[in-house]
Design a protein around this motif. Sequence first.
Motif, PDB file in Angstrom:
ATOM      1  N   LEU A   1       0.853  -1.186   0.000  1.00  0.00           N
ATOM      2  CA  LEU A   1       0.000   0.000   0.000  1.00  0.00           C
ATOM      3  C   LEU A   1       0.889   1.236   0.000  1.00  0.00           C
ATOM      4  O   LEU A   1       1.792   1.348   0.820  1.00  0.00           O
ATOM      5  CB  LEU A   1      -0.909  -0.001   1.228  1.00  0.00           C
ATOM      6  CG  LEU A   1      -2.100   0.960   1.224  1.00  0.00           C
ATOM      7  CD1 LEU A   1      -3.079   0.573   0.123  1.00  0.00           C
ATOM      8  CD2 LEU A   1      -2.795   0.929   2.585  1.00  0.00           C
ATOM      9  N   ASP A   2       0.633   2.141  -0.914  1.00  0.00           N
ATOM     10  CA  ASP A   2       1.450   3.349  -1.011  1.00  0.00           C
ATOM     11  C   ASP A   2       0.551   4.532  -1.328  1.00  0.00           C
ATOM     12  O   ASP A   2      -0.585   4.373  -1.772  1.00  0.00           O
ATOM     13  CB  ASP A   2       2.509   3.195  -2.107  1.00  0.00           C
ATOM     14  CG  ASP A   2       3.640   4.210  -1.963  1.00  0.00           C
ATOM     15  OD1 ASP A   2       3.643   4.953  -0.966  1.00  0.00           O
ATOM     16  OD2 ASP A   2       4.509   4.265  -2.847  1.00  0.00           O
ATOM     17  N   SER A   3       1.051   5.729  -1.084  1.00  0.00           N
ATOM     18  CA  SER A   3       0.308   6.941  -1.431  1.00  0.00           C
ATOM     19  C   SER A   3       1.259   7.907  -2.116  1.00  0.00           C
ATOM     20  O   SER A   3       2.458   7.920  -1.830  1.00  0.00           O
ATOM     21  CB  SER A   3      -0.304   7.593  -0.186  1.00  0.00           C
ATOM     22  OG  SER A   3       0.702   7.986   0.723  1.00  0.00           O
ATOM     23  N   LYS A   4       0.727   8.700  -3.009  1.00  0.00           N
ATOM     24  CA  LYS A   4       1.535   9.643  -3.754  1.00  0.00           C
ATOM     25  C   LYS A   4       0.875  11.015  -3.746  1.00  0.00           C
ATOM     26  O   LYS A   4      -0.344  11.146  -3.834  1.00  0.00           O
ATOM     27  CB  LYS A   4       1.692   9.181  -5.209  1.00  0.00           C
ATOM     28  CG  LYS A   4       2.634   7.997  -5.395  1.00  0.00           C
ATOM     29  CD  LYS A   4       4.084   8.410  -5.220  1.00  0.00           C
ATOM     30  CE  LYS A   4       5.025   7.229  -5.388  1.00  0.00           C
ATOM     31  NZ  LYS A   4       5.036   6.704  -6.760  1.00  0.00           N
ATOM     32  N   VAL A   5       1.709  12.034  -3.628  1.00  0.00           N
ATOM     33  CA  VAL A   5       1.267  13.413  -3.821  1.00  0.00           C
ATOM     34  C   VAL A   5       1.654  13.797  -5.235  1.00  0.00           C
ATOM     35  O   VAL A   5       2.830  13.810  -5.580  1.00  0.00           O
ATOM     36  CB  VAL A   5       1.931  14.368  -2.807  1.00  0.00           C
ATOM     37  CG1 VAL A   5       1.531  15.808  -3.098  1.00  0.00           C
ATOM     38  CG2 VAL A   5       1.552  13.988  -1.390  1.00  0.00           C
ATOM     39  N   GLU A   6       0.679  14.058  -6.074  1.00  0.00           N
ATOM     40  CA  GLU A   6       0.921  14.441  -7.462  1.00  0.00           C
ATOM     41  C   GLU A   6       0.518  15.897  -7.644  1.00  0.00           C
ATOM     42  O   GLU A   6      -0.536  16.320  -7.157  1.00  0.00           O
ATOM     43  CB  GLU A   6       0.135  13.547  -8.421  1.00  0.00           C
ATOM     44  CG  GLU A   6       0.457  12.060  -8.315  1.00  0.00           C
ATOM     45  CD  GLU A   6       1.865  11.739  -8.764  1.00  0.00           C
ATOM     46  OE1 GLU A   6       2.490  12.577  -9.463  1.00  0.00           O
ATOM     47  OE2 GLU A   6       2.365  10.642  -8.427  1.00  0.00           O
ATOM     48  N   SER A   7       1.341  16.676  -8.343  1.00  0.00           N
ATOM     49  CA  SER A   7       1.066  18.105  -8.464  1.00  0.00           C
ATOM     50  C   SER A   7       1.556  18.655  -9.800  1.00  0.00           C
ATOM     51  O   SER A   7       2.357  18.029 -10.496  1.00  0.00           O
ATOM     52  CB  SER A   7       1.742  18.868  -7.320  1.00  0.00           C
ATOM     53  OG  SER A   7       3.155  18.728  -7.399  1.00  0.00           O
ATOM     54  N   LYS A   8       1.079  19.839 -10.115  1.00  0.00           N
ATOM     55  CA  LYS A   8       1.496  20.521 -11.350  1.00  0.00           C
ATOM     56  C   LYS A   8       1.187  22.002 -11.242  1.00  0.00           C
ATOM     57  O   LYS A   8       0.176  22.397 -10.653  1.00  0.00           O
ATOM     58  CB  LYS A   8       0.797  19.914 -12.571  1.00  0.00           C
ATOM     59  CG  LYS A   8       1.272  20.487 -13.912  1.00  0.00           C
ATOM     60  CD  LYS A   8       0.600  19.779 -15.072  1.00  0.00           C
ATOM     61  CE  LYS A   8       1.178  18.396 -15.299  1.00  0.00           C
ATOM     62  NZ  LYS A   8       2.577  18.409 -15.788  1.00  0.00           N
ATOM     63  N   ILE A   9       2.069  22.809 -11.824  1.00  0.00           N
ATOM     64  CA  ILE A   9       1.818  24.242 -11.964  1.00  0.00           C
ATOM     65  C   ILE A   9       1.233  24.456 -13.353  1.00  0.00           C
ATOM     66  O   ILE A   9       1.832  24.056 -14.349  1.00  0.00           O
ATOM     67  CB  ILE A   9       3.108  25.054 -11.780  1.00  0.00           C
ATOM     68  CG1 ILE A   9       3.647  24.857 -10.362  1.00  0.00           C
ATOM     69  CG2 ILE A   9       2.858  26.535 -12.052  1.00  0.00           C
ATOM     70  CD1 ILE A   9       5.024  25.427 -10.138  1.00  0.00           C
ATOM     71  N   VAL A  10       0.063  25.065 -13.403  1.00  0.00           N
ATOM     72  CA  VAL A  10      -0.675  25.194 -14.657  1.00  0.00           C
ATOM     73  C   VAL A  10      -0.865  26.667 -15.000  1.00  0.00           C
ATOM     74  O   VAL A  10      -1.188  27.479 -14.131  1.00  0.00           O
ATOM     75  CB  VAL A  10      -2.059  24.516 -14.552  1.00  0.00           C
ATOM     76  CG1 VAL A  10      -2.807  24.625 -15.876  1.00  0.00           C
ATOM     77  CG2 VAL A  10      -1.895  23.065 -14.136  1.00  0.00           C
ATOM     78  N   THR A  11      -0.674  26.981 -16.269  1.00  0.00           N
ATOM     79  CA  THR A  11      -0.882  28.349 -16.752  1.00  0.00           C
ATOM     80  C   THR A  11      -2.042  28.396 -17.731  1.00  0.00           C
ATOM     81  O   THR A  11      -2.059  27.647 -18.710  1.00  0.00           O
ATOM     82  CB  THR A  11       0.383  28.890 -17.445  1.00  0.00           C
ATOM     83  OG1 THR A  11       1.480  28.869 -16.523  1.00  0.00           O
ATOM     84  CG2 THR A  11       0.158  30.316 -17.939  1.00  0.00           C
ATOM     85  N   VAL A  12      -3.013  29.243 -17.444  1.00  0.00           N
ATOM     86  CA  VAL A  12      -4.108  29.529 -18.380  1.00  0.00           C
ATOM     87  C   VAL A  12      -3.764  30.848 -19.060  1.00  0.00           C
ATOM     88  O   VAL A  12      -3.766  31.896 -18.419  1.00  0.00           O
ATOM     89  CB  VAL A  12      -5.461  29.621 -17.658  1.00  0.00           C
ATOM     90  CG1 VAL A  12      -6.572  29.970 -18.653  1.00  0.00           C
ATOM     91  CG2 VAL A  12      -5.774  28.313 -16.943  1.00  0.00           C
TER      92      VAL A  12
END
Length: 218
Positions: free
Chosen positions: A196-207
């Motif tokens: 069992l594992d957990s991940k923090v996934e993220s991104k900087i997005v530009t509109v």
Amino acid sequence: MTLLKKLLTPLIILAAATWVSAQTDNRKEVMPEKVQFNSAEAKEMLALGKSTINGTAVAREYTDNNIRKNYLNAIIGMDVTGTKHLAPEGTVVMLFPYTEYFKEYLKLRDRYAQSRKYVAVLSKDAFSHRLEAKVGRGGKFSFPQMKPGKYYIETNFTYVGTGLDYVQVGRTDYYNGYGNHMRSEPIYQGYNYNYLDSKVESKIVTVKEDGTTVDIKL
């Protein structure tokens, strides 16, 4: 998809990496000090617009049950393959305005990611100025009615991964021409296991422009 405007809700201070309250451990909280949080700026950035950010929340476990691929990983010293895991339905995805205050917070979070003494946190006011969306089928989520600007998007979810390990099942003995034992080498057999594992996934997005649609993967 359900989109919740979370602008003024008083909530527990955000903890680094997992967004869990830092009050659950004994580390000293460190907040951005070089830049003060500007609530008026954050509200303006989160005001209604005409653009949409569509995304897929996915994590890679970076292990594989293919023994040859794992040998390759070991040889080159890095992971070259990984199984994809989509975020389950109902997973919360958070969007924050990418202000100078938030940039400083992310730098602090990276600096103290492995620290046992300090943890970077956001103020309650900064954490409350955010939007939330919930993941639907296929890991999909959406933030409609966004204005042009820069945003930080993050989610954290748990999945069941498959790992590969080895166990010694025997040995090979080598002898010289006189029958004397020279050396032994272990024989290993690979086996798969679940974890069992957990991940923090993220991104900087530009509109960039109002009325556009931006597609991303976390």
